[in-house]
Write a protein that holds these residues in place. Structure first.
Motif, PDB file in Angstrom:
ATOM      1  N   LEU A   1       0.683  -1.165   0.005  1.00 30.24           N
ATOM      2  CA  LEU A   1       0.142  -0.067  -0.249  1.00 30.24           C
ATOM      3  C   LEU A   1       0.967   1.393  -0.185  1.00 30.24           C
ATOM      4  N   GLU A   2       0.351   2.659  -0.815  1.00 28.52           N
ATOM      5  CA  GLU A   2       1.293   3.300  -1.116  1.00 28.52           C
ATOM      6  C   GLU A   2       0.741   5.048  -0.754  1.00 28.52           C
ATOM      7  N   GLU A   3      -0.559   5.235  -0.226  1.00 31.57           N
ATOM      8  CA  GLU A   3      -1.993   5.741  -0.784  1.00 31.57           C
ATOM      9  C   GLU A   3      -2.848   5.276   0.312  1.00 31.57           C
ATOM     10  N   ILE A   4      -2.827   6.213   1.769  1.00 28.62           N
ATOM     11  CA  ILE A   4      -4.060   5.661   2.565  1.00 28.62           C
ATOM     12  C   ILE A   4      -5.457   7.287   2.742  1.00 28.62           C
TER      13      ILE A   4
ATOM     14  N   LEU B   1       3.983  -0.695   7.362  1.00 29.11           N
ATOM     15  CA  LEU B   1       3.689  -0.509   5.589  1.00 29.11           C
ATOM     16  C   LEU B   1       4.611   0.591   5.179  1.00 29.11           C
TER      17      LEU B   1
ATOM     18  N   LEU C   1       4.541   3.225   2.289  1.00 31.44           N
ATOM     19  CA  LEU C   1       3.375   3.570   1.998  1.00 31.44           C
ATOM     20  C   LEU C   1       3.914   5.125   2.112  1.00 31.44           C
TER      21      LEU C   1
ATOM     22  N   LEU D   1      -0.218   9.672   3.664  1.00 33.17           N
ATOM     23  CA  LEU D   1      -0.997   9.123   4.276  1.00 33.17           C
ATOM     24  C   LEU D   1      -1.251  10.569   5.070  1.00 33.17           C
TER      25      LEU D   1
ATOM     26  N   CYS E   1       7.270   4.145   8.944  1.00 26.86           N
ATOM     27  CA  CYS E   1       7.188   4.671   7.525  1.00 26.86           C
ATOM     28  C   CYS E   1       8.435   5.404   6.675  1.00 26.86           C
TER      29      CYS E   1
ATOM     30  N   LEU F   1       6.804   7.688   3.708  1.00 23.15           N
ATOM     31  CA  LEU F   1       6.581   8.705   3.478  1.00 23.15           C
ATOM     32  C   LEU F   1       6.772  10.276   3.155  1.00 23.15           C
TER      33      LEU F   1
END
Length: 166
Positions: free
Chosen positions: A18-21, A38, A41, A44, A61, A64
Protein backbone atom coordinates in the motif's frame (compact mmCIF):
# COMPACT_ATOMS: atom_id res chain seq x y z
CA UNK A 1 -25.76 6.46 2.98
CA UNK A 2 -22.14 7.09 3.96
CA UNK A 3 -20.73 5.38 7.03
CA UNK A 4 -17.82 6.84 8.94
CA UNK A 5 -14.79 4.72 9.73
CA UNK A 6 -13.83 4.81 13.40
CA UNK A 7 -10.64 2.76 13.32
CA UNK A 8 -8.02 1.24 11.08
CA UNK A 9 -8.43 -2.52 11.00
CA UNK A 10 -5.43 -4.46 12.30
CA UNK A 11 -5.52 -6.41 9.01
CA UNK A 12 -4.01 -3.36 7.35
CA UNK A 13 -0.62 -4.88 8.13
CA UNK A 14 -1.22 -7.39 5.34
CA UNK A 15 -1.35 -4.67 2.67
CA UNK A 16 2.43 -4.30 2.57
CA UNK A 17 2.46 -2.74 -0.90
CA UNK A 18 0.00 0.00 0.00
CA UNK A 19 1.36 3.41 -1.02
CA UNK A 20 -1.52 5.74 -0.14
CA UNK A 21 -4.16 5.86 2.58
CA UNK A 22 -6.85 8.53 2.64
CA UNK A 23 -9.09 8.24 5.67
CA UNK A 24 -9.86 11.93 6.01
CA UNK A 25 -13.13 13.15 7.52
CA UNK A 26 -13.95 10.08 9.57
CA UNK A 27 -14.22 9.33 13.28
CA UNK A 28 -10.86 7.64 13.79
CA UNK A 29 -9.60 8.04 17.34
CA UNK A 30 -6.35 6.10 17.08
CA UNK A 31 -3.90 4.84 14.52
CA UNK A 32 -2.83 1.29 15.27
CA UNK A 33 0.80 0.25 15.62
CA UNK A 34 0.32 -1.90 12.51
CA UNK A 35 0.78 1.26 10.44
CA UNK A 36 4.50 0.68 10.90
CA UNK A 37 4.36 -2.45 8.74
CA UNK A 38 3.50 -0.39 5.66
CA UNK A 39 7.05 0.35 4.60
CA UNK A 40 6.00 1.43 1.08
CA UNK A 41 3.43 3.94 2.34
CA UNK A 42 4.05 7.35 0.75
CA UNK A 43 0.88 9.34 1.52
CA UNK A 44 -1.15 9.19 4.73
CA UNK A 45 -4.14 11.50 5.03
CA UNK A 46 -5.92 11.41 8.39
CA UNK A 47 -7.26 14.97 8.29
CA UNK A 48 -10.53 15.66 10.07
CA UNK A 49 -10.65 12.78 12.52
CA UNK A 50 -10.68 12.59 16.33
CA UNK A 51 -7.06 11.55 16.87
CA UNK A 52 -5.48 12.01 20.27
CA UNK A 53 -2.17 10.24 19.58
CA UNK A 54 -0.04 8.94 16.76
CA UNK A 55 1.81 5.66 17.45
CA UNK A 56 5.62 5.61 17.50
CA UNK A 57 5.52 2.96 14.77
CA UNK A 58 4.82 5.75 12.28
CA UNK A 59 8.60 6.22 12.28
CA UNK A 60 8.96 2.90 10.44
CA UNK A 61 7.22 4.38 7.39
CA UNK A 62 10.52 5.49 5.87
CA UNK A 63 9.00 6.20 2.42
CA UNK A 64 6.31 8.52 3.75
CA UNK A 65 6.35 11.72 1.67
CA UNK A 66 3.10 13.37 2.81
CA UNK A 67 1.40 13.24 6.20
CA UNK A 68 -1.77 15.16 6.99
CA UNK A 69 -3.11 14.99 10.53
CA UNK A 70 -4.81 18.39 10.52
CA UNK A 71 -8.24 19.33 11.80
CA UNK A 72 -8.79 16.95 14.67
CA UNK A 73 -12.24 17.53 16.08
CA UNK A 74 -12.95 17.64 19.78
CA UNK A 75 -9.75 16.55 21.45
CA UNK A 76 -6.83 17.92 19.48
CA UNK A 77 -3.36 16.49 19.09
CA UNK A 78 -0.72 18.25 21.16
CA UNK A 79 2.30 15.97 20.76
CA UNK A 80 3.90 13.75 18.16
CA UNK A 81 5.99 10.66 18.85
CA UNK A 82 9.72 11.32 18.55
CA UNK A 83 9.91 8.50 16.00
CA UNK A 84 8.05 10.63 13.48
CA UNK A 85 11.30 12.50 12.86
CA UNK A 86 12.65 9.23 11.35
CA UNK A 87 10.39 9.78 8.34
CA UNK A 88 13.28 11.42 6.49
CA UNK A 89 11.50 11.50 3.13
CA UNK A 90 8.62 13.69 4.32
CA UNK A 91 8.05 16.55 1.91
CA UNK A 92 4.65 17.70 3.18
CA UNK A 93 3.64 17.80 6.85
CA UNK A 94 0.25 19.25 7.73
CA UNK A 95 -0.49 19.71 11.43
CA UNK A 96 -3.00 22.57 11.24
CA UNK A 97 -5.89 23.04 13.66
CA UNK A 98 -4.56 21.01 16.54
CA UNK A 99 -3.15 22.00 19.91
CA UNK A 100 0.61 21.95 19.40
CA UNK A 101 2.44 24.30 21.74
CA UNK A 102 5.98 23.22 20.90
CA UNK A 103 7.71 22.20 17.69
CA UNK A 104 10.63 19.96 18.65
CA UNK A 105 14.15 20.74 17.42
CA UNK A 106 14.11 17.33 15.71
CA UNK A 107 12.08 18.96 12.92
CA UNK A 108 15.52 19.69 11.47
CA UNK A 109 15.87 15.98 10.57
CA UNK A 110 13.20 16.37 7.87
CA UNK A 111 15.58 17.77 5.27
CA UNK A 112 13.25 16.97 2.33
CA UNK A 113 10.40 19.02 3.80
CA UNK A 114 9.03 21.60 1.34
CA UNK A 115 5.58 22.32 2.85
CA UNK A 116 4.91 22.69 6.58
CA UNK A 117 1.47 23.76 7.79
CA UNK A 118 1.31 24.58 11.49
CA UNK A 119 -1.59 27.01 11.29
CA UNK A 120 -4.10 27.40 14.12
CA UNK A 121 -2.16 25.76 16.92
CA UNK A 122 -0.81 27.35 20.10
CA UNK A 123 2.79 27.89 19.03
CA UNK A 124 4.43 30.92 20.62
CA UNK A 125 7.85 30.19 19.17
CA UNK A 126 9.73 27.91 16.80
CA UNK A 127 13.16 26.37 17.32
CA UNK A 128 16.06 28.01 15.48
CA UNK A 129 16.62 24.61 13.84
CA UNK A 130 13.69 25.39 11.53
CA UNK A 131 16.31 27.28 9.52
CA UNK A 132 18.08 24.00 8.71
CA UNK A 133 15.21 23.01 6.41
CA UNK A 134 16.83 24.34 3.25
CA UNK A 135 14.15 22.84 0.94
CA UNK A 136 11.25 24.46 2.81
CA UNK A 137 9.18 26.52 0.37
CA UNK A 138 5.92 27.07 2.31
CA UNK A 139 5.55 27.62 6.04
CA UNK A 140 2.06 28.40 7.33
CA UNK A 141 2.00 29.77 10.87
CA UNK A 142 -1.26 31.72 10.68
CA UNK A 143 -3.49 31.59 13.72
CA UNK A 144 -0.66 31.05 16.22
CA UNK A 145 0.08 33.51 19.05
CA UNK A 146 3.51 34.53 17.69
CA UNK A 147 4.82 37.90 18.83
CA UNK A 148 6.27 40.32 16.30
CA UNK A 149 9.70 39.67 17.81
CA UNK A 150 9.29 35.92 17.26
CA UNK A 151 8.10 36.51 13.70
CA UNK A 152 11.23 38.54 13.00
CA UNK A 153 13.41 35.73 14.33
CA UNK A 154 11.65 33.18 12.13
CA UNK A 155 12.10 35.41 9.08
CA UNK A 156 15.83 35.64 9.82
CA UNK A 157 16.18 31.85 10.18
CA UNK A 158 14.10 30.73 7.18
CA UNK A 159 15.20 31.84 3.71
CA UNK A 160 13.70 31.45 0.22
CA UNK A 161 10.40 30.40 1.78
CA UNK A 162 6.87 31.75 1.69
CA UNK A 163 6.03 32.34 5.36
CA UNK A 164 2.42 33.01 6.23
CA UNK A 165 1.65 34.59 9.61
CA UNK A 166 -1.89 35.84 8.88
Amino acid sequence: MFEYVDSLPFQIKYFINLEEINLSLNNITEVLAEIGTLEKLQILNLRGNILTTIPPEIGKCKNLRALNISDNRGTRLDTLPSEIWNCYNLETLRLANNNFQVLPVEISKLLQLTDLNLSNNNLQSLPIEIGELKNLKNLNLSGNPLSEQERSKIRSWVHNCNIRFE
